[in-house]
Design a protein around this motif. Structure first.
Motif, short mmCIF file in Angstrom:
data_model
loop_
_atom_site.label_atom_id
_atom_site.label_comp_id
_atom_site.label_asym_id
_atom_site.label_seq_id
_atom_site.Cartn_x
_atom_site.Cartn_y
_atom_site.Cartn_z
N SER A 266 0.83 -1.21 0.00
CA SER A 266 0.00 0.00 0.00
C SER A 266 0.86 1.26 0.00
O SER A 266 0.50 2.28 -0.61
CB SER A 266 -0.91 0.02 1.24
OG SER A 266 -1.77 -1.09 1.25
N LEU A 267 2.00 1.18 0.69
CA LEU A 267 2.89 2.34 0.80
C LEU A 267 3.37 2.81 -0.56
O LEU A 267 3.45 4.01 -0.84
CB LEU A 267 4.08 2.00 1.70
CG LEU A 267 4.94 3.17 2.17
CD1 LEU A 267 4.16 4.08 3.09
CD2 LEU A 267 6.19 2.64 2.89
N ASN A 268 3.70 1.88 -1.43
CA ASN A 268 4.19 2.23 -2.76
C ASN A 268 3.15 3.03 -3.56
O ASN A 268 3.50 3.87 -4.38
CB ASN A 268 4.58 0.97 -3.54
CG ASN A 268 5.93 0.42 -3.09
OD1 ASN A 268 6.84 1.17 -2.77
ND2 ASN A 268 6.04 -0.89 -3.04
N LYS A 269 1.89 2.75 -3.29
CA LYS A 269 0.83 3.47 -4.01
C LYS A 269 0.69 4.91 -3.53
O LYS A 269 0.28 5.79 -4.29
CB LYS A 269 -0.50 2.73 -3.85
CG LYS A 269 -0.50 1.33 -4.44
CD LYS A 269 -1.81 0.61 -4.16
CE LYS A 269 -1.79 -0.82 -4.71
NZ LYS A 269 -3.04 -1.56 -4.39
N LEU A 271 3.25 6.75 -2.14
CA LEU A 271 4.49 7.52 -2.27
C LEU A 271 4.98 7.44 -3.72
O LEU A 271 5.53 6.42 -4.13
CB LEU A 271 5.56 6.95 -1.32
CG LEU A 271 5.23 6.96 0.17
CD1 LEU A 271 6.36 6.33 0.97
CD2 LEU A 271 4.95 8.37 0.67
N PRO A 272 4.77 8.49 -4.50
CA PRO A 272 5.13 8.47 -5.93
C PRO A 272 6.61 8.13 -6.16
O PRO A 272 7.49 8.70 -5.51
CB PRO A 272 4.84 9.91 -6.38
CG PRO A 272 3.83 10.41 -5.41
CD PRO A 272 4.15 9.76 -4.09
N GLY A 273 6.83 7.17 -7.05
CA GLY A 273 8.20 6.80 -7.40
C GLY A 273 8.85 5.84 -6.42
O GLY A 273 9.99 5.42 -6.62
N SER A 274 8.13 5.49 -5.35
CA SER A 274 8.70 4.60 -4.35
C SER A 274 8.75 3.16 -4.84
O SER A 274 7.81 2.67 -5.46
CB SER A 274 7.88 4.66 -3.06
OG SER A 274 8.31 3.69 -2.13
#
Length: 358
Positions: A266-269, A271-274
């Motif tokens: 979920s975090l990747n969604k 945080l852009p570019g993560s």
């Protein structure tokens, strides 16, 4: 015919992914660069930051630690030789060792290719570091900020931004929270049951990932909590005469890992570019511990140092001489695997997950 098709499929897969593994070193996809490796965490990754940390017993800059390190020198690494931090930079072809950021002999040139901020005894729970006077994750972030400033002076802002954005960041924490803060010291048991405590760990972890993201980190590898119930110390305390693994410790690790892996997706969604990647070390390490003979080891439930039952850090010293041949042992001391185990684990983990960073 089936063998031919199988070989063709593997060849096609490698061509499509443009990914190669040669001589044990991970070669990156074409056009991709990993200029440095930055490590945060605990004693598994610490390459000497605790050496000069006043007030902590989580220190190992004395024999027999480092007996198999280059020159037989105790460097502050919690093992007989290299630790995972070193094997990662070796596998990526960056350098031979990852230096501790607080090493007084650190060279300016070392900053360009990465450093280690990890501190033995640290954890996601802020209380964990306080209990043993380790460098907390928040303090490790402060050191990271200082590092960025030094890098800007050294190579300029543009190159610094490139290094920070394209480096791989590794985070190895969680063992001390579960083992020491929750179970051993009982410091959190009055306030939390295991589900609630793993939620606390998770919340602190996510805050940490967001902090380093705000500082420019994009390729973040997060190691799972290990099967902490199977380290020799826990088996001595709770394993009985047959030295079984401590199930409740492992169950806590499994619960935390389940929550962590879901939240990272979920975090990747958000945080852009993560590219924050969950790296499972629990299962491969558990298999190695349980089936140690299949990997060429003779002892899987005791460490090499002293009796191998309780010795770690200050208890593993010249008065507790190590075993005759550490290559027979899964564990170096009662908490930390041996160098050869780290070597067996790091390469396959990088080969399995590296493509997810790009």
């Amino acid at each position: 015919m089936k063998l031919f098709v199988h070989h063709c499929f593997i060849l096609l897969l490698l061509l499509v992914c443009n990914w190669k593994i040669t001589k044990g070193v991970v070669e990156l996809p074409q056009g991709v660069s990993v200029p440095a490796v930055i490590v945060f965490g605990d004693s598994i990754m610490d390459t000497g930051n605790n050496n000069n940390k006043m007030g902590t017993l989580a220190r190992c800059n004395f024999p027999p630690y480092g007996k198999d390190f280059k020159g037989g020198i105790p460097t502050g690494r919690f093992g007989n030789g290299k630790v995972p931090s070193d094997f990662v930079v070796e596998e990526l072809g960056i350098k031979e060792f990852l230096p501790a950021y607080l090493d007084p002999n650190l060279q300016a040139s070392d900053l360009i290719t990465g450093v280690c901020f990890a501190s033995g005894g640290s954890g996601y729970d802020p209380l964990t570091s306080k209990l043993v006077s380790a460098i907390s994750l928040m303090d490790q972030i402060d050191l990271f900020k200082e590092y960025i400033g030094k890098l800007q002076v050294l190579v300029g802002e543009e190159r610094t931004n490139f290094i920070i954005a394209n480096s791989i960041y590794l985070v190895v924490v969680g063992s001390n929270d579960i083992s020491n803060t929750y179970f051993l010291s009982h410091a959190r048991q009055v306030q939390y049951d295991i589900p609630a405590y793993t939620d606390l760990m998770l919340s602190s972890a996510l805050n940490f990932f967001k902090e380093i993201y705000q500082l420019g980190a994009r390729r973040i590898g997060v190691f799972s909590a290990p099967p902490i119930g199977c380290v020799p110390f826990q088996r001595t305390l709770l394993g009985g005469i047959v030295r079984k693994c401590a199930d409740k410790y492992n169950e806590a690790s499994v619960l935390f890992n389940s929550k962590l892996s879901k939240q990272l997706a979920s975090l990747n969604k958000s945080l852009p570019g993560s590219r924050t990647v969950y790296l499972d070390v629990y299962n491969p390490l558990l298999d190695l511990i349980v089936n140690y003979q299949n990997y060429g080891y003779k002892v899987g439930d005791r460490g090499c140092c002293g009796t191998g039952e309780v010795e770690a850090a200050v208890l593993c010293n010249s008065l507790a001489p190590p075993c005759a041949d550490v290559s027979d042992y899964v564990f170096w001391d009662s908490f930390h695997p041996s160098e050869s185990v780290y070597r067996k684990l790091v390469g396959p983990i990088l080969h399995k997950y590296m493509y997810l960073f790009f």
